[in-house]
Design an enzyme around this catalytic site. Sequence first.
Site, PDB file in Angstrom:
ATOM      1  N   ARG A 140      39.307  56.138  30.911  1.00  0.00           N
ATOM      2  CA  ARG A 140      38.894  55.106  29.961  1.00  0.00           C
ATOM      3  C   ARG A 140      39.089  55.571  28.527  1.00  0.00           C
ATOM      4  NH1 ARG A 140      33.194  52.663  30.851  1.00  0.00           N
ATOM      5  NH2 ARG A 140      34.045  51.615  29.023  1.00  0.00           N
TER       6      ARG A 140
ATOM      7  N   LYS B  99      40.192  55.141  20.414  1.00  0.00           N
ATOM      8  CA  LYS B  99      39.755  54.047  21.299  1.00  0.00           C
ATOM      9  C   LYS B  99      38.763  53.147  20.566  1.00  0.00           C
ATOM     10  CE  LYS B  99      36.382  54.941  24.363  1.00  0.00           C
ATOM     11  NZ  LYS B  99      35.226  54.038  24.268  1.00  0.00           N
TER      12      LYS B  99
HETATM   13  C1  EPZ Z   1      29.474  52.809  19.949  1.00  0.00           C
HETATM   14  O1  EPZ Z   1      28.721  52.221  20.969  1.00  0.00           O
HETATM   15  C2  EPZ Z   1      30.585  53.566  20.656  1.00  0.00           C
HETATM   16  N1  EPZ Z   1      31.402  52.618  21.415  1.00  0.00           N
HETATM   17  C3  EPZ Z   1      29.966  54.609  21.604  1.00  0.00           C
HETATM   18  O2  EPZ Z   1      31.039  55.346  22.171  1.00  0.00           O
HETATM   19  C4  EPZ Z   1      29.109  55.555  20.768  1.00  0.00           C
HETATM   20  O3  EPZ Z   1      28.477  56.469  21.636  1.00  0.00           O
HETATM   21  C5  EPZ Z   1      28.037  54.748  19.999  1.00  0.00           C
HETATM   22  O4  EPZ Z   1      28.681  53.732  19.195  1.00  0.00           O
HETATM   23  C6  EPZ Z   1      27.213  55.621  19.073  1.00  0.00           C
HETATM   24  O5  EPZ Z   1      28.056  56.271  18.186  1.00  0.00           O
HETATM   25  C7  EPZ Z   1      32.330  51.890  20.762  1.00  0.00           C
HETATM   26  O6  EPZ Z   1      32.487  51.970  19.558  1.00  0.00           O
HETATM   27  C8  EPZ Z   1      33.155  50.962  21.592  1.00  0.00           C
HETATM   28  P1  EPZ Z   1      25.346  51.500  19.232  1.00  0.00           P
HETATM   29  P2  EPZ Z   1      27.668  51.060  20.606  1.00  0.00           P
HETATM   30  O7  EPZ Z   1      25.260  50.024  19.199  1.00  0.00           O
HETATM   31  O8  EPZ Z   1      28.085  50.341  19.393  1.00  0.00           O
HETATM   32  C9  EPZ Z   1      20.823  50.676  20.127  1.00  0.00           C
HETATM   33  C10 EPZ Z   1      32.288  56.287  23.884  1.00  0.00           C
HETATM   34  O9  EPZ Z   1      32.027  57.260  24.580  1.00  0.00           O
HETATM   35  N2  EPZ Z   1      21.136  49.250  19.976  1.00  0.00           N
HETATM   36  O10 EPZ Z   1      25.719  52.224  17.995  1.00  0.00           O
HETATM   37  O11 EPZ Z   1      27.438  50.275  21.826  1.00  0.00           O
HETATM   38  C11 EPZ Z   1      21.475  51.275  21.364  1.00  0.00           C
HETATM   39  O12 EPZ Z   1      20.673  51.073  22.503  1.00  0.00           O
HETATM   40  C12 EPZ Z   1      31.223  55.259  23.598  1.00  0.00           C
HETATM   41  O13 EPZ Z   1      33.396  56.069  23.339  1.00  0.00           O
HETATM   42  C13 EPZ Z   1      20.116  48.316  20.066  1.00  0.00           C
HETATM   43  O14 EPZ Z   1      18.947  48.661  20.279  1.00  0.00           O
HETATM   44  O15 EPZ Z   1      26.382  51.910  20.307  1.00  0.00           O
HETATM   45  C14 EPZ Z   1      21.571  52.746  21.008  1.00  0.00           C
HETATM   46  O16 EPZ Z   1      20.328  53.372  21.284  1.00  0.00           O
HETATM   47  C15 EPZ Z   1      29.957  55.536  24.385  1.00  0.00           C
HETATM   48  N3  EPZ Z   1      20.406  46.994  19.934  1.00  0.00           N
HETATM   49  C16 EPZ Z   1      21.784  52.726  19.491  1.00  0.00           C
HETATM   50  O17 EPZ Z   1      21.402  51.409  19.054  1.00  0.00           O
HETATM   51  C17 EPZ Z   1      21.699  46.557  19.677  1.00  0.00           C
HETATM   52  O18 EPZ Z   1      21.920  45.330  19.545  1.00  0.00           O
HETATM   53  C18 EPZ Z   1      23.212  52.971  19.087  1.00  0.00           C
HETATM   54  O19 EPZ Z   1      24.004  52.077  19.838  1.00  0.00           O
HETATM   55  C19 EPZ Z   1      22.722  47.531  19.580  1.00  0.00           C
HETATM   56  C20 EPZ Z   1      22.417  48.873  19.716  1.00  0.00           C
END
Ligand code: EPZ
Length: 446
Positions: free
Chosen positions: A398, A22
Amino acid sequence: MDRFLIDGGAQLHGEIRASGAKNAALPILAASLLTAEPLRLRNIPQLQDIVTMNTLLAQMGVKLTLGNNMQLDVDASDVQACFAPYDLVKTMRASILVLGPLLARFGEADVSLPGGCAIGARPVDLHLQGLMAMGAEISVDEGYVKARASRLRGADILLEKVTVTGTENLMMAATLAKGRTVIANAAREPEIVDLATCLQRMGARIQGAGSSVITIDGVDKLHGASHDILPDRIETGTYLVAGAITRGKVRIRDTQPELLLAVLSKLQHAGAHIELGDDWIELDMRGRRPRAVDINTSPYPGFPTDMQAQFCALDTVAEGSGVIIENLFENRFMHILELQRMGAKAKIEGNTVIITGCDNLTAAPVMATDLRASAGLVLAALVAEGTTEIRRIYHIYRGYEDIESKLTQLGASIRSLSDDERHPPAGGDHAPATGGPAATPASSAS
Ligand code: EPZ
């Protein structure tokens, strides 16, 4: 369908195939916006999130043609609107992935802010900061990101936090920028490597994907390509835990073992015998109770946060106690409250949960809250005494393709019901495993 009914007690045995990932398919679908030529994608999983992304692209004017066996042709030659509306974005935060491609190819994008979700605030500030470093003018107005750029220019970007979709958005935007972009502290997930491979097939010049420094030399345009989506490592890990928690023996094929080494190592610590092939993994518990393991989530190649809930479920019935620390998201223990309703002995202290294994869980009505929490509840239900009812299973659809058929194939007793159906007698003959994405996106993003 709205609910699962799962009869606990069956040891899982057998073989299933892993679906396409996904979290690779979503950015690669967004990448179709970068070219006027068609993209042919194979091994696309049939999931609610994919339906949502396809709906989002289609309302922009992208043409999507579903072929047989998981093939999808995507044609963005006639995009009419660089707009991602709130009613779609609120159901799936990954919709933000259209921002970089729209800005890079059309110089404009109005994308609703995804807002928070069950597992945390999920900000996108790093996405926006990176695009501004590349020359975009960005304002946030009435809940929408309004971005404009005559032509993005290459920039040196240091990401304050490792962000998967942030890295993906900026990498896609940089493929059409003028000059070189270097993304430092980039996320290293395999899904980023898969996206980079697809972009390179489209003519992008990218080096270092999979490392923490990615260099992109912008080109004037990208062309069409064909690409097979890589296997889903989190789905693979989830079914391996299903084999472990039920003390069974399962084989997952059409997967890539090297994508989930941290998970395999923890399963071995839990007492699993693991055999690996080029594209398959076999787990055998030899009927023995798993041992509790400690987990400390971190960005790839560390232990994936998306497998945290599944290992919490495993620890609830394991021998001994496990300490599970969640370092990425601020509210990713919602499954613990539901597992406690099933008799789990767990104590949350901040971003840590201490779980003491008990001999058995007991079935109870529980509520799915987000995608991976739901997976944890399904795993617990497989071993709980009695029939567990899991509500709001749209979360599961999902991210887990054909989950009822795959679990049934492994010997589980699972059936899905709509909210207005009463419980059929357990074990009675009931409709064959069905379920799967509805025609329209469900609510609540994650
Ligand atoms: C990706 O989410 C995945 N989703 C998530 O999978 C996964 O849990 C996550 O990466 C961590 O591995 C997809 O790839 C579609 P992040 P993402 O940006 O990119 C902070 C699932 O179950 N952050 O890596 O949204 C954020 O708050 C989903 O398939 C900022 O502060 O996660 C978090 O604490 C759930 N500012 C950390 O970084 C930003 O601009 C990691 O988030 C972006 C992120």
